[in-house]
Design an enzyme around this catalytic site. Structure first.
Site, PDB file in Angstrom:
ATOM      1  N   GLY A  43       3.020  -2.532   7.079  1.00 26.38           N
ATOM      2  CA  GLY A  43       1.797  -3.203   7.550  1.00 26.38           C
ATOM      3  C   GLY A  43       1.930  -4.653   7.955  1.00 26.38           C
ATOM      4  O   GLY A  43       1.117  -5.155   8.724  1.00 26.38           O
ATOM      5  N   ASP A 102      -5.453  -5.235  -2.085  1.00 21.04           N
ATOM      6  CA  ASP A 102      -6.625  -4.435  -2.443  1.00 21.04           C
ATOM      7  C   ASP A 102      -6.717  -4.358  -3.970  1.00 21.04           C
ATOM      8  O   ASP A 102      -7.365  -5.180  -4.604  1.00 21.04           O
ATOM      9  CB  ASP A 102      -6.481  -3.059  -1.773  1.00 21.04           C
ATOM     10  N   VAL A 152      -9.788  -1.389   6.447  1.00 19.41           N
ATOM     11  CA  VAL A 152      -9.598  -2.049   7.737  1.00 19.41           C
ATOM     12  C   VAL A 152      -8.285  -1.614   8.395  1.00 19.41           C
ATOM     13  O   VAL A 152      -7.336  -1.217   7.730  1.00 19.41           O
ATOM     14  CB  VAL A 152      -9.635  -3.590   7.587  1.00 19.41           C
TER      15      VAL A 152
HETATM   16  P1  IMP Z   1      -2.890  -2.632  -3.304  1.00 21.59           P
HETATM   17  O1  IMP Z   1      -1.613  -2.254  -3.970  1.00 21.59           O
HETATM   18  O2  IMP Z   1      -4.012  -1.703  -3.687  1.00 21.59           O
HETATM   19  O3  IMP Z   1      -3.266  -4.077  -3.448  1.00 21.59           O
HETATM   20  O4  IMP Z   1      -2.734  -2.337  -1.786  1.00 21.59           O
HETATM   21  C1  IMP Z   1      -1.856  -2.967  -1.012  1.00 21.59           C
HETATM   22  C2  IMP Z   1      -1.383  -2.131   0.165  1.00 21.59           C
HETATM   23  O5  IMP Z   1      -2.255  -1.044   0.464  1.00 21.59           O
HETATM   24  C3  IMP Z   1      -1.387  -2.988   1.398  1.00 21.59           C
HETATM   25  O6  IMP Z   1      -0.140  -3.609   1.562  1.00 21.59           O
HETATM   26  C4  IMP Z   1      -1.685  -1.987   2.504  1.00 21.59           C
HETATM   27  O7  IMP Z   1      -0.485  -1.427   2.978  1.00 21.59           O
HETATM   28  C5  IMP Z   1      -2.508  -0.921   1.849  1.00 21.59           C
HETATM   29  N1  IMP Z   1      -3.964  -1.130   2.096  1.00 21.59           N
HETATM   30  C6  IMP Z   1      -4.873  -1.551   1.187  1.00 21.59           C
HETATM   31  N2  IMP Z   1      -6.092  -1.665   1.733  1.00 21.59           N
HETATM   32  C7  IMP Z   1      -5.947  -1.321   3.038  1.00 21.59           C
HETATM   33  C8  IMP Z   1      -6.861  -1.265   4.158  1.00 21.59           C
HETATM   34  O8  IMP Z   1      -8.073  -1.553   4.080  1.00 21.59           O
HETATM   35  N3  IMP Z   1      -6.317  -0.882   5.332  1.00 21.59           N
HETATM   36  C9  IMP Z   1      -5.004  -0.551   5.488  1.00 21.59           C
HETATM   37  N4  IMP Z   1      -4.121  -0.612   4.484  1.00 21.59           N
HETATM   38  C10 IMP Z   1      -4.589  -0.981   3.269  1.00 21.59           C
HETATM   39 MG    MG Z   2       1.300  -2.731   2.799  1.00 19.18          MG
END
Ligand code: IMP
Ligand code: MG
Length: 180
Positions: A43, A102, A152
């Site tokens: 991403g 997130d 998003v």
């Molecule tokens: P976390 O581990 O839940 O903080 O998520 C981090 C990873 O989840 C990010 O690096 C993204 O690759 C993916 N991610 C989280 N939210 C979104 C979103 O709204 N759109 C796309 N990818 C997301």
């Molecule tokens: Mg990511």
């Protein structure tokens, strides 16, 4: 692709302006350091490519690929490393560059993992930070934008590997993933 989006959050100009501000702050903070940026695939590749061209200091770049989402819009909670770094970060000043925070699970995992290589310092930078209670409390040292808890896409961010090529960041329509 526009019919998959309910709203545009940040257009190309807003993104570039914010990234150039972040890059000048980081250039200042790391002026006399040994900066190594670790870009989290997939991403963050667009963010990295734009960001580094605003830097006024030397920088080394490496990549890590991790996965916790599969093809869904919610974290599975389990992080696996698909590709680790290649360069030696011992004694270096590491900045983790991610597209979005997130739950905080990925960033916490990355900190714990990279610490093992004994860098001099580790900080985090995320283009987007969702404003919500996080499962893992983590400090994000450099934030692009704070956003609501929507899914998003665009500017590198995907849903099921699609939409990464959109030049702006938009909210994915719920009907696209409601039946997942
Ligand atoms: P976390 O581990 O839940 O903080 O998520 C981090 C990873 O989840 C990010 O690096 C993204 O690759 C993916 N991610 C989280 N939210 C979104 C979103 O709204 N759109 C796309 N990818 C997301
Ligand atoms: Mg990511």
């Amino acid at each position: 692709m526009k019919h998959s989006i309910s709203a545009i959050l940040f257009d190309e100009n807003e993104i570039q302006t914010r990234i150039s501000d972040l890059a000048s702050q980081i250039s200042k903070d790391y002026e006399s350091k040994n900066l190594v940026i670790i870009c989290i695939l997939k991403g963050s590749f667009v963010f990295l490519a734009d960001m580094i061209r605003w830097f006024t200091i030397p920088v080394k770049i490496d990549f890590m690929a991790i996965s916790s989402y599969g093809n869904r819009t919610e974290s599975s909670g389990e992080v696996t490393i698909k590709k680790d770094i290649d360069i030696d970060i011992k004694g270096k000043d590491v900045l983790i560059l991610d597209d979005i925070v997130d739950t905080g699970i990925s960033m916490t995992f990355l900190f714990d993992h990279l610490k093992k290589y004994r860098p001099n310092s580790i900080r985090s930078c995320a283009l987007l930070v969702k404003q919500k209670p996080r499962l893992r409390e983590i400090k994000i040292d450099y934030k692009g934008f704070e956003i609501e808890d929507d899914f998003v896409i665009g500017y590198g961010l995907d849903y099921a590997e699609k939409f990464r090529n959109l030049p702006y960041i938009g909210i994915l329509k719920e009907e696209i993933y409601r039946n997942e």
